[in-house]
Enzyme design. Structure first.
Site, short mmCIF file in Angstrom:
data_model
loop_
_atom_site.label_atom_id
_atom_site.label_comp_id
_atom_site.label_asym_id
_atom_site.label_seq_id
_atom_site.Cartn_x
_atom_site.Cartn_y
_atom_site.Cartn_z
N ARG A 127 0.85 -1.20 0.00
CA ARG A 127 0.00 0.00 0.00
C ARG A 127 0.88 1.24 0.00
NH1 ARG A 127 -5.22 -1.42 3.79
NH2 ARG A 127 -6.66 -1.65 2.07
N GLN A 132 -0.64 3.03 -5.56
CA GLN A 132 -2.03 3.41 -5.30
C GLN A 132 -3.00 3.06 -6.43
OE1 GLN A 132 -2.38 7.54 -4.21
NE2 GLN A 132 -2.10 7.06 -2.04
N ASP A 135 -3.93 -0.61 -6.30
CA ASP A 135 -4.26 -1.16 -4.99
C ASP A 135 -5.73 -1.62 -4.93
OD1 ASP A 135 -4.68 -1.72 -2.36
OD2 ASP A 135 -3.85 0.15 -1.57
N SER A 138 -7.60 -1.69 -1.56
CA SER A 138 -8.14 -0.40 -1.12
C SER A 138 -9.39 -0.02 -1.90
CB SER A 138 -7.09 0.71 -1.26
OG SER A 138 -6.06 0.50 -0.33
N TYR A 233 1.64 0.34 8.44
CA TYR A 233 0.62 -0.64 8.80
C TYR A 233 0.50 -0.75 10.31
CZ TYR A 233 0.75 -2.37 3.99
OH TYR A 233 0.67 -2.48 2.63
P1 NAD Z 1 -6.83 -1.18 6.73
O1 NAD Z 1 -5.59 -1.94 7.05
O2 NAD Z 1 -6.77 -0.07 5.76
O3 NAD Z 1 -7.50 -0.63 8.05
C1 NAD Z 1 -7.56 -1.35 9.23
C2 NAD Z 1 -7.38 -0.37 10.36
O4 NAD Z 1 -7.54 -1.06 11.60
C3 NAD Z 1 -6.01 0.30 10.40
O5 NAD Z 1 -6.15 1.69 10.35
C4 NAD Z 1 -5.43 -0.16 11.74
O6 NAD Z 1 -4.60 0.80 12.36
C5 NAD Z 1 -6.69 -0.44 12.52
N1 NAD Z 1 -6.48 -1.29 13.69
C6 NAD Z 1 -5.68 -2.39 13.83
N2 NAD Z 1 -5.78 -2.90 15.07
C7 NAD Z 1 -6.65 -2.11 15.74
C8 NAD Z 1 -7.18 -2.13 17.06
N3 NAD Z 1 -6.80 -3.06 17.94
N4 NAD Z 1 -8.05 -1.17 17.41
C9 NAD Z 1 -8.43 -0.21 16.52
N5 NAD Z 1 -7.98 -0.15 15.25
C10 NAD Z 1 -7.11 -1.09 14.87
O7 NAD Z 1 -7.88 -2.29 6.24
P2 NAD Z 1 -9.12 -2.07 5.28
O8 NAD Z 1 -8.71 -2.29 3.87
O9 NAD Z 1 -9.83 -0.84 5.66
O10 NAD Z 1 -10.01 -3.34 5.68
C11 NAD Z 1 -10.62 -3.37 6.97
C12 NAD Z 1 -11.31 -4.70 7.21
O11 NAD Z 1 -12.40 -4.83 6.32
C13 NAD Z 1 -10.44 -5.93 6.99
O12 NAD Z 1 -10.71 -6.90 7.95
C14 NAD Z 1 -10.85 -6.40 5.61
O13 NAD Z 1 -10.62 -7.77 5.40
C15 NAD Z 1 -12.33 -6.10 5.70
N6 NAD Z 1 -13.03 -6.04 4.41
C16 NAD Z 1 -14.25 -6.65 4.43
C17 NAD Z 1 -15.00 -6.66 3.28
C18 NAD Z 1 -16.35 -7.31 3.33
O14 NAD Z 1 -17.00 -7.40 2.30
N7 NAD Z 1 -16.78 -7.77 4.49
C19 NAD Z 1 -14.50 -6.09 2.10
C20 NAD Z 1 -13.26 -5.45 2.13
C21 NAD Z 1 -12.52 -5.42 3.31
#
Ligand code: NAD
Length: 386
Positions: A127, A132, A135, A138, A233
């Site tokens: 990322r 970008q 990605d 994202s 990250y």
């Molecule tokens: P990302 O890595 O951009 O964001 C995740 C965030 O969580 C980060 O900012 C990180 O600092 C934060 N984080 C980590 N541990 C933490 C904690 N203990 N407390 C608070 N915040 C914490 O990830 P993303 O691309 O935004 O994806 C987020 C989630 O959504 C992932 O689990 C991904 O698999 C999921 N997702 C689900 C779907 C769906 O259809 N259900 C689709 C896409 C992504």
């Protein structure tokens, strides 16, 4: 050079790897583009749209896979109806690009290596700023963040916006977003557009300004450790930090009408942020949408793909939300794939430069080998455990 787009056979997958607009650009650049008949149907792109864009429609799946130089997909290759594998249809030396889920499914990556396919997994693209435009995680996570809020609004037995009416004033819904990465920031923006009062929490203090610029309040918790890697990250936090963050968020969860959880630490099981005790204290009618459902869930009780009601609180664990917005998800994904292809193809010939950090990270198999150490480790763990 022939680029082929396969029809997704996973029943719930509505996206397609290339949309007609992008096909027409590739054709103008001199590529031959094959589209499997009906590949775009679920995303509302017809075969005739692709033909107008200059593609050839291919009905024979075996020819499409077997004669492609670059095969583009959304979800990983699957088992076919006749029991054979899509992997076996690929030509030796061809390139496969898509969401291959390599860490959760290392056996598939091993099969691709054995098939001598050069496989690029979009989940492995770093990322970074340069990456970008490619990605795909994202572009698709942002859609998930948007859709999570719409799902919550649908399930909430209340309005989202504040309304002043002749019959009285309606207070705005309180939304608490946990994890303010790509999906979380889009969830904040969407909840704000619907008129909710939004608070957000993340262990990375660096996101505070972004959260505030979207009109949400950032819940700050001072932790005595580094919470992000040099690459930006999130890192897994200590037990002490977990305790401190839990104390800070409990009150917010308790008061929220909607909680959207999106927390993840790359390569780890989703951190548990909303406990059974917190849910027991929430208001009846409150809604939790847990985007990490497929990674083990950020909330207690989450069932991937399911809805659970506990003490009047609805906990929703949606999966593959980008597929529920197939037109724009496919549009963004197509652009991501073409940007990645531009790194691999020079003068219409494959040119793999492993000194390029993006190519190096994304390419999981080449010349019969698995190239990624984390995938090798995942495969090893699978062998040991079986
Ligand atoms: P990302 O890595 O951009 O964001 C995740 C965030 O969580 C980060 O900012 C990180 O600092 C934060 N984080 C980590 N541990 C933490 C904690 N203990 N407390 C608070 N915040 C914490 O990830 P993303 O691309 O935004 O994806 C987020 C989630 O959504 C992932 O689990 C991904 O698999 C999921 N997702 C689900 C779907 C769906 O259809 N259900 C689709 C896409 C992504």
């Amino acid at each position: 050079m022939r680029i082929a787009v396969a029809k997704e056979i996973e029943a719930s997958e509505r996206r397609v790897a290339l949309i007609p607009d992008v096909v027409s650009k590739l054709v103008k650049q001199g590529f031959e583009v094959w589209i499997e008949a009906g590949a775009g149907e679920k995303a509302l792109f017809n075969d005739s749209d692709y033909e107008t864009a200059g593609a050839t429609i291919i009905s024979d799946t075996v020819s499409l896979w077997g004669e492609a130089d670059i095969l583009l997909k959304v979800s990983p290759p699957q088992q076919r109806e006749d029991g054979s594998s899509e992997v076996d249809l690929l030509k030796e030396g061809s390139v496969l690009m898509g969401f291959l889920n390599p860490l959760a499914n290392p056996s598939l990556i091993e099969q691709l290596a054995q098939r001598k396919v050069t496989a690029l997994s979009v989940e492995m693209i770093p990322r970074s700023t340069r990456a970008q435009s490619m990605d795909a995680l994202s572009s698709q996570a942002s859609i998930a963040g948007y859709k999570a809020v719409l799902i919550a609004a649908e399930a909430l037995p209340k309005y989202f916006p504040m309304l002043t009416t002749a019959a009285g004033t309606i207070a705005p819904a309180k939304v608490f977003v946990m994890g303010a990465g790509v999906a979380g920031l889009q969830a904040i923006a969407t909840a704000r557009r619907l008129g909710a009062v939004v608070e957000a929490f993340d262990i990375r203090p660096a996101v505070k300004e972004e959260v505030q610029s979207l009109g949400a309040k950032f819940v700050e918790v001072k932790l005595d450790e580094e919470t992000a890697t040099a690459g930006g990250y999130a890192k897994e936090i200590s037990e002490e930090s977990k305790k401190r963050t839990q104390e800070a968020v409990t009150e917010r969860v308790k008061n929220a009408d909607v909680v959207i959880t999106t927390a993840q630490v790359p390569g780890r099981k989703a951190p548990r942020l909303v406990t059974e005790e917190m849910i027991a204290q929430m208001k009846p009618g409150a809604v939790i949408v847990d985007l990490a459902a497929n990674q083990g869930g950020n909330a207690a009780y989450t069932e991937p793909g399911g809805n659970v009601v506990k003490n009047g609180v609805t906990i929703i664990g949606p999966i593959n939300l980008p597929s529920s917005v197939p037109v724009h998800a496919s549009q963004l994904y197509s652009k991501n794939l073409v940007s990645l292809m531009n790194l691999l193809v020079k003068d219409k010939a494959l040119h793999l430069d492993f000194t390029d950090d993006i190519v190096d990270a994304a390419c999981v198999t080449h010349n019969g080998e698995i190239r990624n150490q984390r995938v090798k480790d995942a495969l090893q763990a699978l062998t040991v455990n079986s």
